[in-house]
Write a protein that holds these residues in place. Structure first.
Motif, PDB file in Angstrom:
ATOM      1  N   UNK A 133       0.836  -1.209   0.000  1.00 35.40           N
ATOM      2  CA  UNK A 133       0.000   0.000   0.000  1.00 35.40           C
ATOM      3  C   UNK A 133       0.869   1.256   0.000  1.00 35.40           C
ATOM      4  N   UNK A 134       1.936   1.270   0.803  1.00 39.06           N
ATOM      5  CA  UNK A 134       2.833   2.428   0.855  1.00 39.06           C
ATOM      6  C   UNK A 134       3.564   2.613  -0.469  1.00 39.06           C
ATOM      7  N   UNK A 135       4.003   1.509  -1.080  1.00 38.99           N
ATOM      8  CA  UNK A 135       4.667   1.597  -2.377  1.00 38.99           C
ATOM      9  C   UNK A 135       3.738   2.197  -3.423  1.00 38.99           C
ATOM     10  N   UNK A 136       2.500   1.779  -3.412  1.00 40.92           N
ATOM     11  CA  UNK A 136       1.495   2.332  -4.310  1.00 40.92           C
ATOM     12  C   UNK A 136       1.320   3.829  -4.064  1.00 40.92           C
ATOM     13  N   UNK A 137       1.164   4.204  -2.806  1.00 44.45           N
ATOM     14  CA  UNK A 137       0.938   5.613  -2.466  1.00 44.45           C
ATOM     15  C   UNK A 137       2.129   6.487  -2.831  1.00 44.45           C
ATOM     16  N   UNK A 162      -5.678  -2.792   0.947  1.00 52.37           N
ATOM     17  CA  UNK A 162      -6.874  -1.971   0.654  1.00 52.37           C
ATOM     18  C   UNK A 162      -7.019  -1.648  -0.835  1.00 52.37           C
ATOM     19  N   UNK A 163      -6.716  -2.629  -1.675  1.00 54.30           N
ATOM     20  CA  UNK A 163      -6.885  -2.452  -3.116  1.00 54.30           C
ATOM     21  C   UNK A 163      -5.606  -2.161  -3.868  1.00 54.30           C
ATOM     22  N   UNK A 164      -4.529  -1.782  -3.170  1.00 50.82           N
ATOM     23  CA  UNK A 164      -3.277  -1.457  -3.861  1.00 50.82           C
ATOM     24  C   UNK A 164      -2.667  -2.664  -4.557  1.00 50.82           C
ATOM     25  N   UNK A 250       6.917  -2.068   8.442  1.00 54.81           N
ATOM     26  CA  UNK A 250       6.086  -1.393   7.447  1.00 54.81           C
ATOM     27  C   UNK A 250       6.184   0.128   7.581  1.00 54.81           C
ATOM     28  N   UNK A 251       6.291   0.631   8.807  1.00 59.50           N
ATOM     29  CA  UNK A 251       6.453   2.071   9.012  1.00 59.50           C
ATOM     30  C   UNK A 251       7.780   2.541   8.439  1.00 59.50           C
ATOM     31  N   UNK A 252       8.852   1.821   8.749  1.00 56.27           N
ATOM     32  CA  UNK A 252      10.168   2.187   8.229  1.00 56.27           C
ATOM     33  C   UNK A 252      10.193   2.137   6.705  1.00 56.27           C
ATOM     34  N   UNK A 253       9.587   1.097   6.126  1.00 55.10           N
ATOM     35  CA  UNK A 253       9.545   0.977   4.676  1.00 55.10           C
ATOM     36  C   UNK A 253       8.785   2.140   4.050  1.00 55.10           C
ATOM     37  N   UNK A 254       7.702   2.552   4.677  1.00 51.84           N
ATOM     38  CA  UNK A 254       6.918   3.671   4.165  1.00 51.84           C
ATOM     39  C   UNK A 254       7.754   4.943   4.124  1.00 51.84           C
ATOM     40  N   UNK A 255       8.514   5.192   5.198  1.00 56.80           N
ATOM     41  CA  UNK A 255       9.358   6.393   5.245  1.00 56.80           C
ATOM     42  C   UNK A 255      10.428   6.331   4.157  1.00 56.80           C
ATOM     43  N   UNK A 256      11.082   5.193   4.017  1.00 54.27           N
ATOM     44  CA  UNK A 256      12.137   5.053   3.006  1.00 54.27           C
ATOM     45  C   UNK A 256      11.597   5.286   1.591  1.00 54.27           C
ATOM     46  N   UNK A 257      10.479   4.678   1.284  1.00 53.51           N
ATOM     47  CA  UNK A 257       9.895   4.838  -0.053  1.00 53.51           C
ATOM     48  C   UNK A 257       9.499   6.284  -0.316  1.00 53.51           C
ATOM     49  N   UNK A 258       8.933   6.935   0.682  1.00 55.17           N
ATOM     50  CA  UNK A 258       8.543   8.329   0.498  1.00 55.17           C
ATOM     51  C   UNK A 258       9.747   9.255   0.405  1.00 55.17           C
TER      52      UNK A 258
END
Length: 268
Positions: A133-137, A162-164, A250-258
């Protein structure tokens, strides 16, 4: 209307909550209006059959329209039948059976990606779903699953995305060394998210994050094994300014991707 919770058809759907049935059939479960809606919008041809209670069917006019538009096979079911099919304790009135549609890893790198996530040995379904989901966003081009990473068609993963799951290519079952080699050949640097790595802020300052990047994320408990970490061009860690012992994967991955998404979009 399907009324018998013990019928072979209902049991066949229910079995898809188990990996063995998903491997044997190449199918998986979609539960709830959000997942069903996104599948109908992005991969309608993958949906084999759709089941809904009369109440849920009346509630979701947009789904009715998409089902009619794409001529998706549909049946009414009772609440008892839906409960028997579902993996969740409180299903939301809609269930679909869909074909798995993974993307070949060679096709992911042939598309000249600028940002992807590689998940090596990620075992928690909620974490994997959130990373997708984070990668999609963040506008990533793909997610590549290697090693013994959890099945992306696990019902808990599907719900967590959630659909991603239907918005970007997902590759499964790759060998990490081969994936990293393909990433390098496609012109991507490989950055490992690792607690023993360098400071992410320094990488931001020296424009490392502007380059086309494949982020490599490891196991929730152990992180990346030494040989896996050694395949990366560089290891980076998120600084912790407060008293938290660590960050959820998942939180760390979200930050890295963003961080990469911000840097790349500012540059271009």
């Amino acid at each position: 209307m399907l009324e018998n919770p013990r019928s072979p058809r209902v049991r066949a759907v229910a079995k898809l909550s188990k990996r063995s049935a998903r491997v044997e059939t190449g199918l998986f479960l979609l539960e709830g209006p959000q997942a069903v809606r996104e599948a109908l919008r992005y991969v309608p041809g993958a949906i084999v059959e759709l089941y809904a209670t009369p109440t849920a069917w009346e509630r979701h006019a947009d789904i009715r329209q998409l089902v009619a538009e794409h001529e998706v096979p549909f049946d009414y079911v009772t609440e008892d039948v839906l409960d028997a099919m579902a993996d969740t304790v409180t299903p939301q009135g809609l269930i679909a059976v869909a074909r798995q549609t993974p993307t070949a890893v060679k096709d992911i790198f042939a598309a000249s990606p600028r940002l992807i996530a590689i998940c090596e040995e990620v075992r928690d379904p909620g974490n994997l779903g959130t990373i997708i989901r984070a990668a999609d966003a963040a506008g990533a081009d793909a997610v590549v699953l290697t090693g013994r990473t959890v099945d992306p068609y696990n019902p808990k993963v599907v719900r967590s995305t959630t659909g991603s799951l239907f918005h970007l290519p997902i590759s499964v079952g790759g060998d990490l060394a081969d994936v990293v080699s393909r990433a390098h050949a496609a012109g991507l640097q490989v950055l490992a998210a690792d607690v023993g790595g360098g400071d992410l802020l320094s990488a931001r300052a020296d424009n490392t994050l502007v380059k086309p990047t494949a982020w490599l994320f490891g196991n929730e408990a152990r992180g990346l094994e030494a040989d896996a970490r050694g395949l990366a061009d560089q290891a980076l860690k998120l600084p912790i300014y407060g008293q938290a012992e660590s960050l959820n994967l998942a939180t760390a991955a979200s930050v890295c991707l963003y961080e990469s998404a911000f840097a790349q979009r500012a540059e271009h």
